[in-house]
Every structure is written in structure tokens, then in C-alpha cells.
Design a protein around this motif. Structure first.
Motif, PDB file in Angstrom:
ATOM      1  N   SER A 163       0.009   2.273  -4.784  1.00 23.90           N
ATOM      2  CA  SER A 163      -0.074   1.096  -4.177  1.00 23.90           C
ATOM      3  C   SER A 163       0.756   0.080  -5.529  1.00 23.90           C
ATOM      4  CB  SER A 163      -1.358   0.452  -3.685  1.00 23.90           C
ATOM      5  OG  SER A 163      -1.657   1.264  -2.807  1.00 23.90           O
TER       6      SER A 163
ATOM      7  N   ALA B  26       0.855  -1.060   0.028  1.00 24.43           N
ATOM      8  CA  ALA B  26       0.113  -0.113   0.012  1.00 24.43           C
ATOM      9  C   ALA B  26       0.733   1.406   0.192  1.00 24.43           C
ATOM     10  CB  ALA B  26      -0.907   0.025   1.036  1.00 24.43           C
TER      11      ALA B  26
ATOM     12  N   ALA C 249      -4.613  -1.667   1.990  1.00 20.21           N
ATOM     13  CA  ALA C 249      -5.280  -2.282   0.547  1.00 20.21           C
ATOM     14  C   ALA C 249      -5.608  -3.536   0.785  1.00 20.21           C
ATOM     15  CB  ALA C 249      -3.857  -2.259  -0.308  1.00 20.21           C
TER      16      ALA C 249
ATOM     17  N   PHE D  59      -9.498  -0.434  -1.433  1.00 14.17           N
ATOM     18  CA  PHE D  59      -8.571   0.385  -0.500  1.00 14.17           C
ATOM     19  C   PHE D  59      -9.618   1.268   0.338  1.00 14.17           C
ATOM     20  CE2 PHE D  59      -6.497  -0.293  -4.679  1.00 14.17           C
ATOM     21  CZ  PHE D  59      -5.144  -0.545  -4.291  1.00 14.17           C
TER      22      PHE D  59
END
Lengths: 78, 296
Positions: free
Chosen positions: B139, B109, B190, B154
Motif C-alpha cells: 500500500s 491499498a 487500509a 489494515f
């Protein structure tokens, strides 16, 4: 009567004489990891007694604020 | 004469043998598998090989060295991390073997913080409130390009709170304005479709008027500075018979006193920038119901 007029003029003269322009200087000081600076800003306070002007000037103070490694403070002096 | 012909024959045979290229790989590699949590999930890695030289055609055999599973094609997909051996055989029965490792990629992430109001600093970003910030999702390895349906979620929160159960969901690209000073952690999580997660937080420090800290205020009351319009906004959760608000300078001088009968009120405020003290009293009983400081 003449005496009273004289006294009144005297008081008026003193009051008028006390009220004048003052310069308030504010210093912003920044200290940090990657930069350090100090800036001064002048402002004129018009037609005010020194004590009153000082109170007004001091109102420009901003207490020190610290964010992690960075600190900023503003100090105003007459 | 016979000996001369034999010499020519051997020479021709030798040249023919010499000119034949050796069996070799012209393509050999792998695409990494993506992170997975459970055995039943698929990392969707792949291996591929292509041979040349020797005597065409070629047959290929891939073998998973952990499970013994095999594939008879030059490309093998849908694989999890591990070692895979390729054996290629040409038409003459010559063989060539090589082992390839399929590794695993975990999601990373990350996001960029873009703002004219902030300067990057060793520990994050510093500026003065109000600051408008654009967050750009950068990311990596969150979705396998070989799997079109891979769907990563996300979660993003520009002002993450410690101990919060989860993050408020934001689009990938979000512009957010920090109206007050303080230290903020902007965080992103993430979450891949296989359940793998990665979290990143970036610190944003802003000078300027602070929101009221929990330690110095009642949870029922919020004071928001609006110096541009010379006002302060007061929000109260509970107003019965009206409350009385008093605002003092740090020196103790009372500069504002107002009765408020609604949950939200805008009061004119002509004080200079700085810290002020507030007190809230219940109107009837004059009982103190909240106090603290706010930065204007």
C-alpha cells in the motif's frame, strides 16, 4: 459326466477369455484466456471384463469446472 | 586626468554591479499533505524555500493564500492542501515571490499475491487447490513519514464475503492456504489515522474440490474432502439421536451409508475424484434434514 466337464471347461474358457487388460485413456482439456491444452493419460485396467472396466474408467471423469474464463474437464474413455 | 579617473570609477562600479548575482531560489518545493476527513485534522504537508544571490541575509515569509495565515521561516510544516506564496527579501530590499501548491495524497491499498500454485491472469490469479498464497502489503500513502505516530490499520480477508460488515484483521504479511476450489476475493482495507480508507480486492480462482455451496446444502452440515487420506470429514451443528448420512454417485448408486452420533466424524471414503451427492436423515424419524453435493 464327460459332457458336464466339457460344459464347465467351456464356461471357464469364456469367462477367462472375457477378462483381459483394458486401456483407459483420460483426456484433460483446459481452455482459457491465455492458455489451451489437452493432455492424455493412459492407464491399464488389468483382468477385468469390458463392462466393469468401463465403469471403473468412467469414474475418472471429472465434470467440467469453470472459473471465470477458465474451464477444465477430464473425460475418461476405455 | 580627472575625466580618466571618473571613467575608471564608472567602469569599476559597473563591474561590481555586474558581478553581483541576482536574487534567486536555490530550493523551493513542498511535501504533500495526507488525506484527512475533518477540518480539525492535519494533513501534515510542508513547504520549504532557500534563496541565494542578491545581498544576504534574507528574510522569508510564507502565506497561505486561502486563509492569509503567515509564517516567517524558510520551512513551514503541519500544512493542509492549498496554495502557499513565498516572498524572500534580501538585505538590499530586493524581493522575490513564488507560489507553491501543497496537494493531498489519498491512501492506496494494494498487496501482491505470491504463490507457486497460482498463475497471474487478466482478471486475477488461477490455479488448483490446495494453494498456499503469501500476501505482501504494498500500500501507498497510508502513513505520512513526517508523522512518526501515524498509525494505519489494515484489515484483510483472504476470502471476503459480499455484504460482510467488516473484514477480519490480518497482519501485513500473511500466508494463507486455500484448501478448496472456487472463486475467492482477497480484500484489503487500509484505514489511516485520519479516517481515510481505501479498499482493494483481487480475485483468485482455484480448480478442485468445492466447498458445499449454500444453495445445495444444509447450514447445519459441512462435508470436507480429504482425498490424501481417503476420508471425508463431516461436521454437524446439531446431533440429537444420531443422524444417518448417505452418499451417492451422480448416477444414483449408493456408495456409503453411516450413522453418526457426534458433531464431527471422519469417514473412510474410497471414491474417485468427482462430484457426489449426500443426504442426511434424522436417525429415529428418517426425516431428511439436509442434502446437497460435494466435490471430492
Amino acid at each position: 459326466m464327460k459332457k458336464l466337464t466339457f460344459i464347465l471347461f467351456g464356461i471357464l474358457f469364456i469367462v477367462t477369455a472375457c477378462k483381459k487388460n483394458h486401456t483407459c485413456t483420460c483426456t484433460e482439456k483446459y481452455t482459457g484466456l491465455e492458455k489451451n491444452y489437452e493432455t492424455k493419460t493412459d492407464s491399464i485396467i488389468e483382468g477385468m471384463k469390458k463392462d466393469d472396466a468401463k465403469v471403473l474408467c468412467d469414474e475418472g471423469d471429472i465434470p467440467a469446472q469453470t472459473i471465470m474464463t477458465e474451464t477444465i474437464v477430464t473425460d475418461c474413455e476405455l | 586626468m580627472k575625466q580618466l579617473l571618473l571613467s575608471f570609477f564608472y567602469l569599476f562600479t559597473g563591474l561590481t554591479t555586474f558581478s553581483q548575482e541576482e536574487l534567486r531560489f536555490v530550493e523551493l518545493g513542498s511535501e504533500s499533505a495526507y488525506c484527512r476527513i475533518y477540518d480539525y485534522q492535519n494533513g501534515n504537508g510542508s513547504v520549504y524555500a532557500s534563496a541565494s544571490g542578491g545581498v544576504p541575509d534574507y528574510s522569508y515569509q510564507w502565506e497561505n493564500l486561502s486563509t492569509g495565515e503567515t509564517s516567517m521561516s524558510s520551512t513551514w510544516g503541519g500544512l493542509n492542501p492549498g496554495d502557499y506564496r513565498i516572498t524572500v527579501t534580501d538585505n538590499d530590499g530586493n524581493t522575490l515571490s513564488e507560489t507553491i501548491t501543497v496537494d493531498s495524497l489519498n491512501p492506496i491499498a494494494n498487496f501482491d499475491v505470491i504463490s507457486d500454485d497460482l498463475d497471474p491472469i487478466e482478471w486475477g490469479y488461477i490455479g488448483t487447490a490446495p494453494a498456499t498464497v503469501t500476501f505482501v502489503n504494498t500500500s501507498l500513502y497510508f502513513a505520512n513519514p513526517l508523522v512518526p505516530i501515524a498509525d494505519t490499520i489494515f484489515y484483510f480477508q483472504p476470502e471476503a464475503t459480499e455484504g460482510g460488515t467488516f473484514y477480519e484483521s490480518y497482519p501485513l504479511l500473511e500466508t494463507y492456504t486455500y484448501n478448496y476450489g472456487g472463486e475467492f476475493d482477497a480484500c484489503m482495507v487500509a484505514l489511516t489515522d485520519n479516517g481515510c480508507t481505501d479498499t482493494i480486492c483481487k480475485t483468485i480462482g482455484l480448480f478442485g474440490p468445492l466447498t458445499i455451496g449454500e444453495e445445495s446444502s444444509s447450514n447445519l452440515i459441512t462435508i470436507t474432502s480429504q482425498p490424501n487420506s481417503n476420508q471425508i470429514s463431516i461436521k454437524q451443528a446439531d446431533v440429537k439421536n444420531g443422524n444417518l448420512v448417505k452418499i451417492y454417485r451422480l448416477t444414483g448408486q449408493l456408495i456409503l451409508q453411516e450413522e453418526i452420533y457426534s458433531n464431527t466424524a471422519l469417514l473412510p471414503f474410497t471414491g474417485t475424484r468427482g462430484i457426489y451427492i449426500f443426504e442426511f436423515y434424522e436417525n429415529d424419524s428418517m426425516q431428511l434434514i439436509g442434502s446437497g453435493k460435494f466435490n471430492y
